[in-house]
Design a protein around this motif. Structure first.
Motif, mmCIF file in Angstrom:
data_model
loop_
_atom_site.group_PDB
_atom_site.id
_atom_site.type_symbol
_atom_site.label_atom_id
_atom_site.label_comp_id
_atom_site.label_asym_id
_atom_site.label_seq_id
_atom_site.Cartn_x
_atom_site.Cartn_y
_atom_site.Cartn_z
ATOM 1 N N VAL A 12 2.781 4.419 -7.790
ATOM 2 C CA VAL A 12 4.086 4.276 -7.541
ATOM 3 C C VAL A 12 4.950 4.127 -8.733
ATOM 4 C CG1 VAL A 12 5.807 3.252 -6.250
ATOM 5 C CG2 VAL A 12 3.700 3.439 -5.292
ATOM 6 N N ILE A 13 6.055 4.967 -9.096
ATOM 7 C CA ILE A 13 6.907 4.792 -9.915
ATOM 8 C C ILE A 13 7.869 3.975 -9.534
ATOM 9 C CG2 ILE A 13 8.552 5.842 -11.495
ATOM 10 C CD1 ILE A 13 6.924 8.161 -11.840
ATOM 11 N N TYR A 14 8.050 2.679 -10.121
ATOM 12 C CA TYR A 14 9.061 1.575 -9.552
ATOM 13 C C TYR A 14 10.408 1.719 -10.141
ATOM 14 C CZ TYR A 14 9.126 -3.016 -7.196
ATOM 15 O OH TYR A 14 9.104 -4.223 -6.370
ATOM 16 N N ASP A 15 11.354 2.828 -9.623
ATOM 17 C CA ASP A 15 12.580 3.118 -10.187
ATOM 18 C C ASP A 15 13.589 2.463 -9.479
ATOM 19 O OD1 ASP A 15 12.220 4.366 -7.618
ATOM 20 O OD2 ASP A 15 13.599 5.971 -8.231
ATOM 21 N N ILE A 22 5.862 -5.975 -3.411
ATOM 22 C CA ILE A 22 4.933 -4.908 -4.261
ATOM 23 C C ILE A 22 3.568 -4.998 -2.873
ATOM 24 C CG2 ILE A 22 2.570 -4.925 -5.400
ATOM 25 C CD1 ILE A 22 5.372 -4.178 -7.077
ATOM 26 N N ILE A 23 3.462 -6.112 -2.124
ATOM 27 C CA ILE A 23 2.741 -6.166 -1.065
ATOM 28 C C ILE A 23 3.023 -5.233 0.153
ATOM 29 C CG2 ILE A 23 1.713 -7.598 0.717
ATOM 30 C CD1 ILE A 23 1.725 -9.822 -1.203
ATOM 31 N N GLU A 24 4.308 -5.133 0.536
ATOM 32 C CA GLU A 24 4.889 -4.122 1.502
ATOM 33 C C GLU A 24 4.619 -2.998 1.086
ATOM 34 O OE1 GLU A 24 8.326 -3.915 4.578
ATOM 35 O OE2 GLU A 24 9.247 -3.671 2.496
ATOM 36 N N ILE A 25 4.775 -2.369 -0.121
ATOM 37 C CA ILE A 25 4.589 -1.198 -0.561
ATOM 38 C C ILE A 25 2.951 -0.613 -0.362
ATOM 39 C CG2 ILE A 25 4.696 0.693 -2.702
ATOM 40 C CD1 ILE A 25 6.981 -1.030 -3.589
ATOM 41 N N CYS A 26 2.289 -1.585 -0.827
ATOM 42 C CA CYS A 26 0.718 -1.494 -0.655
ATOM 43 C C CYS A 26 0.495 -1.123 0.808
ATOM 44 C CB CYS A 26 -0.047 -2.520 -1.222
ATOM 45 S SG CYS A 26 -0.162 -2.615 -3.060
ATOM 46 N N ARG A 27 1.117 -1.894 1.572
ATOM 47 C CA ARG A 27 0.997 -2.062 2.973
ATOM 48 C C ARG A 27 1.406 -0.607 3.749
ATOM 49 N NH1 ARG A 27 3.978 -2.309 7.093
ATOM 50 N NH2 ARG A 27 5.716 -3.172 5.702
ATOM 51 N N ILE A 28 2.404 -0.333 3.317
ATOM 52 C CA ILE A 28 3.210 1.124 3.691
ATOM 53 C C ILE A 28 2.220 2.271 3.276
ATOM 54 C CG2 ILE A 28 4.943 2.770 3.476
ATOM 55 C CD1 ILE A 28 6.865 -0.034 3.354
ATOM 56 N N LEU A 29 1.589 2.272 2.097
ATOM 57 C CA LEU A 29 0.814 3.374 1.573
ATOM 58 C C LEU A 29 -0.645 3.245 2.255
ATOM 59 C CD1 LEU A 29 2.310 3.626 -1.980
ATOM 60 C CD2 LEU A 29 2.935 5.034 0.122
ATOM 61 N N TYR A 32 1.602 -12.575 -10.217
ATOM 62 C CA TYR A 32 1.111 -12.313 -8.798
ATOM 63 C C TYR A 32 -0.039 -13.331 -8.427
ATOM 64 C CZ TYR A 32 3.467 -7.911 -9.486
ATOM 65 O OH TYR A 32 4.408 -7.077 -9.985
ATOM 66 N N SER A 33 -0.213 -13.610 -7.147
ATOM 67 C CA SER A 33 -1.171 -14.584 -6.863
ATOM 68 C C SER A 33 -2.334 -13.899 -5.898
ATOM 69 C CB SER A 33 -0.569 -15.333 -5.756
ATOM 70 O OG SER A 33 -1.386 -16.207 -4.682
ATOM 71 N N TYR A 34 -3.667 -14.084 -6.298
ATOM 72 C CA TYR A 34 -4.931 -13.370 -5.870
ATOM 73 C C TYR A 34 -4.711 -13.746 -4.146
ATOM 74 C CZ TYR A 34 -7.189 -12.074 -10.056
ATOM 75 O OH TYR A 34 -7.454 -11.627 -11.388
ATOM 76 N N LYS A 35 -4.402 -15.230 -4.059
ATOM 77 C CA LYS A 35 -4.341 -15.711 -2.668
ATOM 78 C C LYS A 35 -3.335 -15.168 -1.629
ATOM 79 C CE LYS A 35 -4.233 -20.196 -0.223
ATOM 80 N NZ LYS A 35 -3.209 -20.020 0.555
ATOM 81 N N LYS A 36 -2.248 -14.698 -2.345
ATOM 82 C CA LYS A 36 -1.102 -14.025 -1.441
ATOM 83 C C LYS A 36 -1.655 -12.754 -0.979
ATOM 84 C CE LYS A 36 3.403 -13.868 -0.058
ATOM 85 N NZ LYS A 36 3.920 -14.807 1.093
ATOM 86 N N PHE A 37 -2.142 -12.035 -2.047
ATOM 87 C CA PHE A 37 -2.624 -10.518 -1.789
ATOM 88 C C PHE A 37 -3.866 -10.604 -0.707
ATOM 89 C CE2 PHE A 37 0.138 -9.485 -5.345
ATOM 90 C CZ PHE A 37 0.349 -8.093 -4.918
ATOM 91 N N SER A 38 -4.741 -11.717 -0.999
ATOM 92 C CA SER A 38 -5.855 -11.650 -0.049
ATOM 93 C C SER A 38 -5.412 -11.922 1.244
ATOM 94 C CB SER A 38 -6.639 -12.681 -0.441
ATOM 95 O OG SER A 38 -7.877 -12.991 0.247
ATOM 96 N N GLU A 39 -4.522 -12.865 1.492
ATOM 97 C CA GLU A 39 -3.952 -13.190 3.001
ATOM 98 C C GLU A 39 -3.323 -11.973 3.368
ATOM 99 O OE1 GLU A 39 -2.780 -17.868 1.983
ATOM 100 O OE2 GLU A 39 -1.387 -16.351 2.082
ATOM 101 N N SER A 40 -2.854 -10.956 2.592
ATOM 102 C CA SER A 40 -2.467 -9.771 3.368
ATOM 103 C C SER A 40 -3.323 -8.635 3.425
ATOM 104 C CB SER A 40 -1.045 -9.366 2.264
ATOM 105 O OG SER A 40 -0.062 -10.322 2.365
ATOM 106 N N GLY A 41 -4.532 -8.829 3.104
ATOM 107 C CA GLY A 41 -5.490 -7.809 3.225
ATOM 108 C C GLY A 41 -5.658 -6.918 2.221
ATOM 109 N N ILE A 42 -5.188 -7.573 0.995
ATOM 110 C CA ILE A 42 -5.159 -6.576 -0.090
ATOM 111 C C ILE A 42 -5.967 -7.332 -1.532
ATOM 112 C CG2 ILE A 42 -3.842 -5.593 -1.864
ATOM 113 C CD1 ILE A 42 -1.519 -5.272 0.363
#
Length: 232
Positions: A27-30, A153-160, A175-185
């Motif tokens: 994703v180009i974060y424009d 970032i987490i929402e973009i990952c979820r959408i994709l 970024y937090s490993y824990k936060k991403f892990s809690e989101s299943g990423i």
């Protein structure tokens, strides 16, 4: 599904291309704010044996504007001087004849929007390097733009449909490993291995623009370098 998300940069260093190559969707974060003094509009090349900056000329750049709200100047005189500088610096490089027409095509790109201009560059170089990753523009994704930092970032990952998110090593504090892990990423950081190649007869200078890498290395050699990294 592996996702990478980064701001568009001006002829970025090889680690940027390693990231694009390593993921399934990039994703180009424009639609984030322009950062003054960063890599969005400048990079370094080898000039007389030293690392010197080259710049993409812009109009109306401000940290109060999103990247896709800024214009590329498309100043023909300035672009001609920039190309002359690159020509003089790399005329005797082994892959100059193959690479310089691509650089000229990119610099003479007539896209007025800064984000579109940089997107064109990223897609053109990806094509040259045979990187087939799907490239997506952040502003084209229907998402909650009120979210900030890693939540966005987490929402973009979820959408994709992302199950893994790769980021450059420089983002470890963001970024937090824990936060991403809690989101299943699963969060991973790409750390480029030491990479060296012959730059004329100079002492090697690392982390220069991809222009430098392309001028001194064949496409096959660059492809070998694209996988020289560790995931942390």
């Amino acid at each position: 599904m592996k996702i990478g998300i980064m701001q568009p940069y001006f002829f970025p260093y090889i680690g940027y291309w390693q990231l694009i190559n390593a993921v399934d969707k990039y994703v180009i974060y424009d639609d984030v704010n322009f950062k003054k003094g960063g890599w969005i509009n400048r990079n370094r090349i080898l000039i007389n044996g030293e690392a010197k900056f080259i710049n993409l000329k812009m109009k109306g750049a401000s940290p109060n504007k999103l990247i896709n709200e800024i214009e590329a100047a498309n100043d023909k005189v300035y672009n001609r001087k920039l190309l002359t500088t690159i020509d003089k610096c790399y005329k005797k490089a082994p892959y100059f004849n193959e690479v310089f027409p691509i650089i000229r095509e990119i610099i003479n790109c007539d896209k007025k929007n800064l984000a579109n201009n940089l997107e064109y560059s990223i897609r053109r170089i990806s094509k040259y390097l045979s990187i087939n990753t799907e490239i997506i523009i952040s502003s084209n994704i229907s998402k909650n733009n009120d979210l900030k930092a890693q939540d966005k970032i987490i929402e973009i990952c979820r959408i994709l449909g992302g199950s893994e998110y790769y980021n450059a090593i420089g983002g470890r504090k963001l970024y937090s490993y824990k936060k991403f892990s809690e989101s299943g990423i699963e969060l991973k950081f790409l750390n480029t291995d030491p990479i060296e190649y012959k730059q004329f007869n100079n002492d090697f200078i690392n982390n220069l623009s991809i222009i430098d890498v392309m001028m001194f290395n064949s496409k096959e050699d660059i492809n070998d370098k694209l996988v020289k990294f560790k995931l942390l």
